[in-house]
Design a protein around this motif. Structure first.
Motif, mmCIF file in Angstrom:
data_model
loop_
_atom_site.group_PDB
_atom_site.id
_atom_site.type_symbol
_atom_site.label_atom_id
_atom_site.label_comp_id
_atom_site.label_asym_id
_atom_site.label_seq_id
_atom_site.Cartn_x
_atom_site.Cartn_y
_atom_site.Cartn_z
ATOM 1 N N ILE A 145 69.459 51.001 -59.706
ATOM 2 C CA ILE A 145 68.609 50.839 -58.521
ATOM 3 C C ILE A 145 69.251 49.827 -57.578
ATOM 4 C CG2 ILE A 145 66.365 50.039 -57.679
ATOM 5 C CD1 ILE A 145 65.109 51.092 -60.222
ATOM 6 N N GLU A 146 69.260 50.155 -56.307
ATOM 7 C CA GLU A 146 69.791 49.252 -55.291
ATOM 8 C C GLU A 146 68.733 49.065 -54.217
ATOM 9 O OE1 GLU A 146 73.842 48.545 -52.634
ATOM 10 O OE2 GLU A 146 73.463 50.491 -53.559
ATOM 11 N N ARG A 147 68.548 47.812 -53.785
ATOM 12 C CA ARG A 147 67.585 47.527 -52.714
ATOM 13 C C ARG A 147 68.328 47.448 -51.385
ATOM 14 N NH1 ARG A 147 62.405 46.558 -52.413
ATOM 15 N NH2 ARG A 147 61.515 45.381 -50.661
ATOM 16 N N ILE A 148 67.926 48.304 -50.447
ATOM 17 C CA ILE A 148 68.511 48.326 -49.120
ATOM 18 C C ILE A 148 67.371 48.214 -48.114
ATOM 19 C CG2 ILE A 148 69.857 49.652 -47.455
ATOM 20 C CD1 ILE A 148 71.282 50.989 -49.753
ATOM 21 N N ASP A 149 67.455 47.207 -47.261
ATOM 22 C CA ASP A 149 66.369 46.893 -46.334
ATOM 23 C C ASP A 149 65.105 46.667 -47.165
ATOM 24 O OD1 ASP A 149 68.090 47.118 -44.175
ATOM 25 O OD2 ASP A 149 67.704 49.261 -43.941
ATOM 26 N N ASP A 150 64.062 47.438 -46.937
ATOM 27 C CA ASP A 150 62.813 47.236 -47.688
ATOM 28 C C ASP A 150 62.581 48.317 -48.725
ATOM 29 O OD1 ASP A 150 62.143 44.945 -46.209
ATOM 30 O OD2 ASP A 150 61.251 46.155 -44.611
ATOM 31 N N PHE A 151 63.656 49.033 -49.080
ATOM 32 C CA PHE A 151 63.507 50.166 -50.001
ATOM 33 C C PHE A 151 64.230 49.910 -51.317
ATOM 34 C CE2 PHE A 151 63.126 51.961 -45.734
ATOM 35 C CZ PHE A 151 61.993 52.757 -45.860
ATOM 36 N N ASP A 152 63.560 50.273 -52.412
ATOM 37 C CA ASP A 152 64.223 50.355 -53.707
ATOM 38 C C ASP A 152 64.686 51.794 -53.889
ATOM 39 O OD1 ASP A 152 63.891 47.694 -54.546
ATOM 40 O OD2 ASP A 152 61.810 48.105 -55.115
ATOM 41 N N LEU A 153 65.987 51.961 -54.168
ATOM 42 C CA LEU A 153 66.574 53.291 -54.172
ATOM 43 C C LEU A 153 67.306 53.568 -55.485
ATOM 44 C CD1 LEU A 153 68.175 53.107 -50.597
ATOM 45 C CD2 LEU A 153 65.956 54.087 -51.195
ATOM 46 N N TYR A 154 67.023 54.731 -56.083
ATOM 47 C CA TYR A 154 67.838 55.196 -57.192
ATOM 48 C C TYR A 154 69.206 55.587 -56.637
ATOM 49 C CZ TYR A 154 63.561 55.787 -60.016
ATOM 50 O OH TYR A 154 62.382 55.584 -60.707
ATOM 51 N N VAL A 155 70.259 55.266 -57.388
ATOM 52 C CA VAL A 155 71.618 55.576 -56.948
ATOM 53 C C VAL A 155 72.235 56.564 -57.933
ATOM 54 C CG1 VAL A 155 73.860 54.646 -56.287
ATOM 55 C CG2 VAL A 155 71.793 53.253 -55.987
ATOM 56 N N PHE A 156 72.742 57.668 -57.390
ATOM 57 C CA PHE A 156 73.391 58.694 -58.210
ATOM 58 C C PHE A 156 74.768 58.997 -57.638
ATOM 59 C CE2 PHE A 156 68.913 59.542 -58.941
ATOM 60 C CZ PHE A 156 68.844 59.908 -60.280
ATOM 61 N N ASP A 157 75.757 59.066 -58.504
ATOM 62 C CA ASP A 157 77.019 59.684 -58.125
ATOM 63 C C ASP A 157 76.896 61.178 -58.389
ATOM 64 O OD1 ASP A 157 78.338 57.492 -57.168
ATOM 65 O OD2 ASP A 157 79.473 57.091 -58.994
ATOM 66 N N VAL A 158 77.387 61.957 -57.443
ATOM 67 C CA VAL A 158 77.200 63.407 -57.483
ATOM 68 C C VAL A 158 78.558 64.093 -57.373
ATOM 69 C CG1 VAL A 158 76.073 65.376 -56.386
ATOM 70 C CG2 VAL A 158 74.968 63.128 -56.353
ATOM 71 N N ALA A 159 78.776 65.105 -58.208
ATOM 72 C CA ALA A 159 80.022 65.879 -58.140
ATOM 73 C C ALA A 159 79.757 67.292 -58.626
ATOM 74 C CB ALA A 159 81.114 65.234 -58.995
ATOM 75 N N PRO A 160 80.448 68.275 -58.065
ATOM 76 C CA PRO A 160 80.268 69.665 -58.526
ATOM 77 C C PRO A 160 80.703 69.826 -59.977
ATOM 78 C CG PRO A 160 81.467 69.582 -56.433
ATOM 79 C CD PRO A 160 81.423 68.179 -56.962
ATOM 80 N N LYS A 161 79.992 70.655 -60.699
ATOM 81 C CA LYS A 161 80.422 70.998 -62.047
ATOM 82 C C LYS A 161 81.739 71.779 -61.988
ATOM 83 C CE LYS A 161 75.678 71.204 -63.816
ATOM 84 N NZ LYS A 161 74.581 72.063 -64.338
ATOM 85 N N VAL A 162 81.849 72.636 -60.976
ATOM 86 C CA VAL A 162 83.071 73.406 -60.751
ATOM 87 C C VAL A 162 83.332 73.416 -59.246
ATOM 88 C CG1 VAL A 162 84.226 75.638 -60.958
ATOM 89 C CG2 VAL A 162 82.654 74.882 -62.762
ATOM 90 N N ILE A 163 84.532 73.019 -58.833
ATOM 91 C CA ILE A 163 84.887 73.056 -57.420
ATOM 92 C C ILE A 163 85.332 74.474 -57.068
ATOM 93 C CG2 ILE A 163 86.510 72.228 -55.673
ATOM 94 C CD1 ILE A 163 86.454 69.534 -56.930
ATOM 95 N N PRO A 164 84.772 75.067 -56.018
ATOM 96 C CA PRO A 164 85.137 76.445 -55.658
ATOM 97 C C PRO A 164 86.627 76.584 -55.370
ATOM 98 C CG PRO A 164 83.207 75.702 -54.434
ATOM 99 C CD PRO A 164 83.769 74.494 -55.119
ATOM 100 N N ASP A 165 87.149 77.745 -55.670
ATOM 101 C CA ASP A 165 88.537 78.057 -55.344
ATOM 102 C C ASP A 165 88.598 78.420 -53.860
ATOM 103 O OD1 ASP A 165 91.049 79.117 -54.954
ATOM 104 O OD2 ASP A 165 91.044 80.313 -56.790
ATOM 105 N N PRO A 166 89.302 77.628 -53.032
ATOM 106 C CA PRO A 166 89.328 77.901 -51.586
ATOM 107 C C PRO A 166 89.947 79.243 -51.226
ATOM 108 C CG PRO A 166 90.974 76.254 -52.172
ATOM 109 C CD PRO A 166 90.134 76.465 -53.388
ATOM 110 N N LYS A 167 90.717 79.832 -52.160
ATOM 111 C CA LYS A 167 91.308 81.141 -51.907
ATOM 112 C C LYS A 167 90.299 82.276 -52.096
ATOM 113 C CE LYS A 167 95.978 79.709 -53.275
ATOM 114 N NZ LYS A 167 97.103 79.976 -54.207
ATOM 115 N N LYS A 168 89.188 81.967 -52.794
ATOM 116 C CA LYS A 168 88.218 83.003 -53.112
ATOM 117 C C LYS A 168 86.857 82.768 -52.464
ATOM 118 C CE LYS A 168 90.304 83.830 -57.670
ATOM 119 N NZ LYS A 168 90.060 83.845 -59.133
ATOM 120 N N SER A 169 86.615 81.550 -51.995
ATOM 121 C CA SER A 169 85.295 81.225 -51.470
ATOM 122 C C SER A 169 85.409 80.233 -50.319
ATOM 123 C CB SER A 169 84.424 80.633 -52.586
ATOM 124 O OG SER A 169 83.221 80.119 -52.068
#
Length: 277
Positions: A145-169
């Motif tokens: 949790i990080e407090r920014i201004d007057d808000f308590d915020l959950y912090v998540f790092d986010v990443a794709p499970k699989v990155i699309p193949d740019p040649k196909k999508s």
């Protein structure tokens, strides 16, 4: 075997991108670790997805102004060229974007070409960061949790499970960090970049903040980037991006009137294309 080597190369690319983006958050963080059970994390992510879907749907009833600029930064930090585009914007009932250009002086960019489509998802990242339908395709790493201004915020790092193949999508996905309000489970801030990248197309890390509109919807109001785009040929493009969203108003009726008179400046925006050096 060649297939195994290619697979390892893709995995290395994913790890490298995630590591490079994560490193951008390493300094100045004030995250406090507060343990949450897996079931609670799952509930939070589910509610975030529901809220994101509700915001996207609500935005179809709004008109707003977008003021966007992209600049090349030269030695010593001087601006060597700028592209600017101010627009009146809205969405139709199917989610298609409509734009009426209000101000667009001649571009003075010299180190990269920018098309109108390049602005549409802010260098590859939608201003909402995560497409609700694609949330099951992501891994969420809860940090605390990080407090920014007057808000308590959950912090998540986010990443794709699989990155699309740019040649196909042409699908682009988000890798980065989101900040979620502890009380209402809404994303108030995101910072990250688009993937996949290719040898010719690189995307900046974009930070987007939101504000509450009409007391219930958290819409983007500011998106910005100061980043170096490093291409495989060794070229480095220093980029500064500033995008402001303002004057949110319920106004779909006005847009239909514009469509009825076939205003030539109001048109669907094509699918975005990456920036190129």
């Amino acid at each position: 075997p060649k297939r195994v080597m290619m697979k390892k190369s893709v995995i290395f690319s994913i790890v490298f991108v995630i590591a490079s983006v994560t490193a951008a958050f390493a300094q100045g963080t004030t995250i406090v670790r507060k343990e949450l059970p897996p079931a609670e994390i799952t509930r939070i992510i589910k509610k975030v997805s529901e809220n994101e879907s509700a915001f996207r749907e609500a935005l179809k009833d709004y008109v707003f102004i977008r003021r966007a600029s992209l600049s090349n930064i030269g030695l010593g930090g001087q601006i060597t060229g700028t592209y600017r585009r101010d627009s009146f914007m809205t969405f139709n009932s199917d989610g298609g974007r409509f734009e009426k250009i209000l101000f667009a002086p001649i571009s003075t960019l010299t180190e990269m070409s920018v098309t109108p489509e390049d602005l549409e998802d802010l260098g590859g990242v939608n201003p909402f960061a995560l497409e609700p339908y694609a949330i099951p395709q992501y891994n969420f790493n809860y940090l605390g949790i990080e407090r920014i201004d007057d808000f308590d915020l959950y912090v998540f790092d986010v990443a794709p499970k699989v990155i699309p193949d740019p040649k196909k999508s042409k699908q682009r996905m988000f890798v980065g960090r989101i900040w979620v309000d502890v009380q209402d489970l809404m994303i108030l801030k995101s910072r990250g970049k688009a993937v996949p990248e290719t040898k010719q197309n690189k995307f900046p890390i974009v930070e987007t903040t939101r504000e509450q509109i009409d007391g219930k919807y958290w819409f983007p109001v500011d998106a910005r980037s100061d980043d170096d785009l490093v291409f495989d040929n060794g070229q480095v493009v220093k980029l500064r991006m500033r995008v402001k969203y303002s004057d949110y108003k319920v106004g779909r009726t006005d847009v239909k009137i514009l469509d009825d008179v076939a205003d030539p400046e109001v048109k669907p925006t094509p699918s975005p294309t990456p920036k190129k050096p």
